[in-house]
Design an enzyme around this catalytic site. Structure first.
Site, PDB file in Angstrom:
ATOM      1  CG  ASN A 175      47.631  14.072  38.347  1.00 40.44           C
ATOM      2  OD1 ASN A 175      48.276  13.081  38.680  1.00 40.44           O
ATOM      3  ND2 ASN A 175      47.518  15.135  39.130  1.00 40.44           N
ATOM      4  CB  ILE A 178      44.682  16.811  47.569  1.00 38.24           C
ATOM      5  CG1 ILE A 178      43.581  15.801  47.239  1.00 38.24           C
ATOM      6  CG2 ILE A 178      44.237  17.748  48.691  1.00 38.24           C
ATOM      7  CD1 ILE A 178      43.197  14.899  48.378  1.00 38.24           C
ATOM      8  CE1 TYR A 179      48.985  18.648  43.500  1.00 39.81           C
ATOM      9  CE2 TYR A 179      47.229  19.256  41.980  1.00 39.81           C
ATOM     10  CZ  TYR A 179      48.299  18.447  42.315  1.00 39.81           C
ATOM     11  OH  TYR A 179      48.679  17.441  41.471  1.00 39.81           O
ATOM     12  NE  ARG A 192      52.560  26.320  49.218  1.00 39.32           N
ATOM     13  CZ  ARG A 192      53.509  25.398  49.255  1.00 39.32           C
ATOM     14  NH1 ARG A 192      53.245  24.160  48.867  1.00 39.32           N
ATOM     15  NH2 ARG A 192      54.722  25.686  49.677  1.00 39.32           N
ATOM     16  CD1 TRP A 193      51.286  23.894  40.496  1.00 38.38           C
ATOM     17  CD2 TRP A 193      49.363  22.893  39.958  1.00 38.38           C
ATOM     18  NE1 TRP A 193      50.891  24.393  39.285  1.00 38.38           N
ATOM     19  CE2 TRP A 193      49.717  23.800  38.929  1.00 38.38           C
ATOM     20  CE3 TRP A 193      48.198  22.140  39.818  1.00 38.38           C
ATOM     21  CZ2 TRP A 193      48.936  23.982  37.791  1.00 38.38           C
ATOM     22  CZ3 TRP A 193      47.420  22.317  38.689  1.00 38.38           C
ATOM     23  CH2 TRP A 193      47.788  23.226  37.695  1.00 38.38           C
ATOM     24  NE  ARG A 197      51.783  16.072  44.698  1.00 36.46           N
ATOM     25  CZ  ARG A 197      51.043  16.406  45.755  1.00 36.46           C
ATOM     26  NH1 ARG A 197      51.521  17.248  46.670  1.00 36.46           N
ATOM     27  NH2 ARG A 197      49.832  15.908  45.906  1.00 36.46           N
ATOM     28  N   GLY A 198      51.769  15.954  39.927  1.00 28.83           N
ATOM     29  CA  GLY A 198      51.125  15.631  38.658  1.00 28.83           C
ATOM     30  C   GLY A 198      50.464  16.808  37.973  1.00 28.83           C
ATOM     31  CD  GLU A 241      45.337   9.793  40.502  1.00 27.51           C
ATOM     32  OE1 GLU A 241      46.483  10.188  40.729  1.00 27.51           O
ATOM     33  OE2 GLU A 241      44.824   9.804  39.357  1.00 27.51           O
ATOM     34  CG  ASP A 290      53.102  23.905  56.826  1.00 27.22           C
ATOM     35  OD1 ASP A 290      53.548  23.262  57.794  1.00 27.22           O
ATOM     36  OD2 ASP A 290      53.816  24.654  56.135  1.00 27.22           O
TER      37      ASP A 290
END
Length: 497
Positions: A175, A178-179, A192-193, A197-198, A241, A290
């Site tokens: 996988n 983008i974290y 920070r996921w 998320r994958g 991806e 953010d």
């Protein structure tokens, strides 16, 4: 879908510079706040990508604003301009639900798509540019990388464009996600996921299968544009991806096995961080400004320990900032909007257009126009938008209009809302649904409500009233006035305002 070819990030930067889409900044600039200020002003003016060659206190250049215009996003996907991104969407729609050829002629029609699929497997190299320089153990020092601090109240420097590579214990496929990653030590970052998320799912499965064991993680910085964009595109769950990046590029994605684990990273990446997450090692992350335009709450996330840093000679650090739109994620959203349309249309052919306004933080509000066919149709489309692609799981507001409305023109959309809606009848509220953890407006973190607005003309069964007919000009009169307009000289120069 003829692709523009880039072997790596440096290839792409060369082409951007040739086209006036890259500016080298030789003046010393501080990664602490100053680069953000320059990049923000440049992006808002539709300016070029920026390569800061002399960041204060560092010998490594910083690349920012790479995808700061929709045109550069399209170029990164191998396309000439944004309009051709619909072709990327059509390819993804085909891959999401491929249809077998209906006959010999159809086989030839679909041949280009099948040929593209053949480019999907990765090509593993024994040696790679991303491993030209290797540091490990006590020599690892993330402070040597010019990691940006973007906003005055940010907790610490933050890695923003890292491609995090993971693999679950029962999965063949890796996988890419983008974290953001907060710097907390010379070899420590906070990963920070979010739990759905994958990467986080891979980690949860690992902890269940290997209790107490370290979870291998690698992070690639400065990969080729196709691989970077592949990580933010709605790739079907059955497609990796890397494979999608190969389709965009027209050649197989070259990868290399990491030094310290079995994960495969882009061979041409500028920098690769290798390491692990120790189950149970958590740290408070944030606050950070953010993409909503606010500082988010502090929350606990896993700590990523870096054991190896591999990089190219004269490596470039690729970074960005996030803030109130427009920012780089908002620009990506505008461009990727064109990719979403064909995917949605394959499932819902009645959809004419789909638009995520950047001022809605790229995904929190969607406007959909449809060819309405029956009473209740708009509500079906709302539910479809929320459920069909996971990218719209966090979309709080869906506005559905008829196809006589331009989804990208607020004047049209507001007109439809105010003239075709009854608030009680045409508003749909759905409670206890997944919501972005960064959305502090929701009553519970990660759980909130959604609103659908049916701004379509109402059909029998939806209303008992005689429905209004939109005013339309007489075309013959319009043509006649066009012919005599200059003679009227209303605006002196004879031209309409």
């Amino acid at each position: 879908m003829d692709a523009m070819k880039y072997n790596d990030l440096r290839d792409f930067l060369t082409l951007l510079e040739q086209q006036g889409e890259l500016k080298r900044i030789t003046l010393p600039v501080d990664p602490h706040l100053e680069i953000t200020e320059i990049a923000d002003r440049t992006l808002r003016a539709g300016g070029p990508a920026l390569l800061f060659e002399n960041p204060k206190g560092y010998s490594m250049p910083v690349l920012c604003n790479l995808f700061g215009t929709p045109k550069r996003v399209a170029m990164g996907m191998g396309q000439e301009d944004v309009s051709t991104l619909r072709e990327v969407g059509k390819l993804l729609a085909f891959l999401k639900e491929p249809e077998p050829p209906k006959g010999f002629r159809d086989l030839f029609d679909k041949l280009p798509q099948f040929k593209q699929v053949l480019n999907m497997p990765t090509k593993r190299l024994r040696g790679a540019p991303c491993q030209q320089k290797i540091v490990s153990g006590d020599d690892v020092d993330l402070n040597r990388i010019p990691i940006m601090t973007c906003w005055p109240e940010d907790a610490a420097p933050l890695i923003t464009w890292g491609l995090t590579v993971t693999r679950g214990p029962h999965k063949e496929r890796q996988n890419l996600g983008i974290y953001r990653q907060q710097l907390i030590g010379k070899n420590k970052l906070i990963m920070r996921w979010l739990s759905h998320r994958g990467g986080a799912l891979d980690y949860q499965e690992w902890c269940a299968a290997h209790p107490g064991e370290r979870f291998p993680v690698s992070v690639a910085l400065g990969a080729d544009p196709a691989t970077i964009l592949g990580a933010v595109t709605p790739v079907p769950d059955t497609l990796s991806e890397y494979a999608f990046a190969g389709l965009l590029r027209g050649t197989k994605t070259e990868v290399v096995k990491c030094i310290s684990n079995d994960l495969e990273v882009p061979a041409s990446a500028e920098i690769v961080l290798e390491g692990y997450i120790d189950p149970g090692e958590m740290a408070p992350e944030g606050p950070y400004g953010d993409h909503t335009g606010y500082y988010n709450e502090v929350d606990n996330f896993p700590v990523f320990t870096v054991t190896h840093i591999t990089q190219r000679e004269d490596a470039i650090y690729h970074s960005t900032y996030t803030g109130r739109p427009p920012d780089e994620p908002a620009v990506l959203g505008v461009a990727l909007n064109e990719v979403f349309v064909p995917i949605l249309q394959k499932q819902f052919p009645e959809i004419v257009d789909f638009y995520l306004p950047p001022e809605g933080c790229s995904y929190r509000l969607a406007v959909v126009t449809i060819k309405k066919q029956y009473a209740g149709h708009a509500k079906r489309v709302m539910m479809g938008v929320w459920s069909f692609l996971r990218q719209f799981m966090y979309t709080k507001f869906v506005i559905v209009c008829d196809d006589d409305v331009n989804a990208r023109d607020w004047n049209d959309v507001i007109w439809a809302i105010t003239t075709r809606m009854d608030p009680a009848r045409d508003t749909v509220l759905v409670e206890n649904t997944p919501i972005d953890y960064l959305d502090f407006a929701s009553p519970v973190s990660g759980l909130g409500s959604k609103m659908g607005l049916d701004a379509t003309n109402k059909w029998p069964g939806e209303t008992q009233r005689e429905w209004g007919r939109p005013i339309k000009k007489d075309p013959d009169v319009v043509a006649h006035i066009d012919a005599i307009w200059d003679e009227l000289a209303i605006f002196n120069n004879g031209k309409s305002a």
